[in-house]
Write an enzyme that holds these catalytic residues in place. Sequence first.
Site, PDB file in Angstrom:
ATOM      1  N   HIS A  34      43.312  47.225  40.395  1.00  0.00           N
ATOM      2  CA  HIS A  34      44.421  47.121  39.462  1.00  0.00           C
ATOM      3  C   HIS A  34      43.961  46.320  38.248  1.00  0.00           C
ATOM      4  O   HIS A  34      42.996  45.558  38.333  1.00  0.00           O
ATOM      5  CB  HIS A  34      45.618  46.417  40.106  1.00  0.00           C
ATOM      6  CG  HIS A  34      46.329  47.268  41.110  1.00  0.00           C
ATOM      7  ND1 HIS A  34      47.694  47.235  41.284  1.00  0.00           N
ATOM      8  CD2 HIS A  34      45.876  48.177  42.007  1.00  0.00           C
ATOM      9  CE1 HIS A  34      48.056  48.078  42.239  1.00  0.00           C
ATOM     10  NE2 HIS A  34      46.951  48.661  42.694  1.00  0.00           N
ATOM     11  N   ALA A  35      44.627  46.498  37.137  1.00  0.00           N
ATOM     12  CA  ALA A  35      44.281  45.754  35.919  1.00  0.00           C
ATOM     13  C   ALA A  35      44.434  44.254  36.153  1.00  0.00           C
ATOM     14  O   ALA A  35      45.430  43.796  36.721  1.00  0.00           O
ATOM     15  CB  ALA A  35      45.164  46.205  34.766  1.00  0.00           C
TER      16      ALA A  35
END
Length: 213
Positions: free
Chosen positions: A85-86
């Site tokens: 995920h970012a």
Amino acid sequence: MSYGPDPQAIHPVPAHQRIVFLKALIHDPKIEIGDYTYYDDPENALLFAERNVLHHYDFLGDRLRIGRFCAIATGARFIMNGANHAMTGFSTFPFNIFGRGWDEGFDIGTITAGLRGDTVIGNDVWIGAEAVILPGVTIGDGAVIGAFSVVARDVAPYAIVAGNPAVERRRRFPPETIERLLRVAWWNWPIERITQNLAAIRGADIDALERAA
């Protein structure tokens, strides 16, 4: 003279359909499997690519590379970079995948910033049941991954690792023997020579193995 099983056979042991040679089974260009590497699963052996290689997306371009003569036990999983995920902003929630306006302004660079590259498994590696290999890990030739381990860091050749996170417990052989084994690299021999020298390969006499090289 016979030189072992056909490396293109999906079921090299017909009486045990739970054992599959992965090279013959998998046709995903993002996955490279060496000859004679097998997966053992009593229920889902044929679904290795779908059930055991997770979050592997074309647009990220990472590859899973597994060498020759590896043994992969039931439930071992390879988590690829698509699981990331970012991490560049305040939230790790993947708003963009839900669309409906949440995809506007999304920067793919927030995802690619966390990519860790290809996952590479050497030759003659034994991966125990339910082990998890995280993205970008390299596991050296001859290593052993204990059952239920979570491997987040590279593993040295001929190391035995176990635990969550997996840590090295010991090396299988003294350093000088490991160096000689890596030079011999028997897994790269023609299959005829491997077959003729199984006693040396299965034995513990490095001098005999070197003479066979």
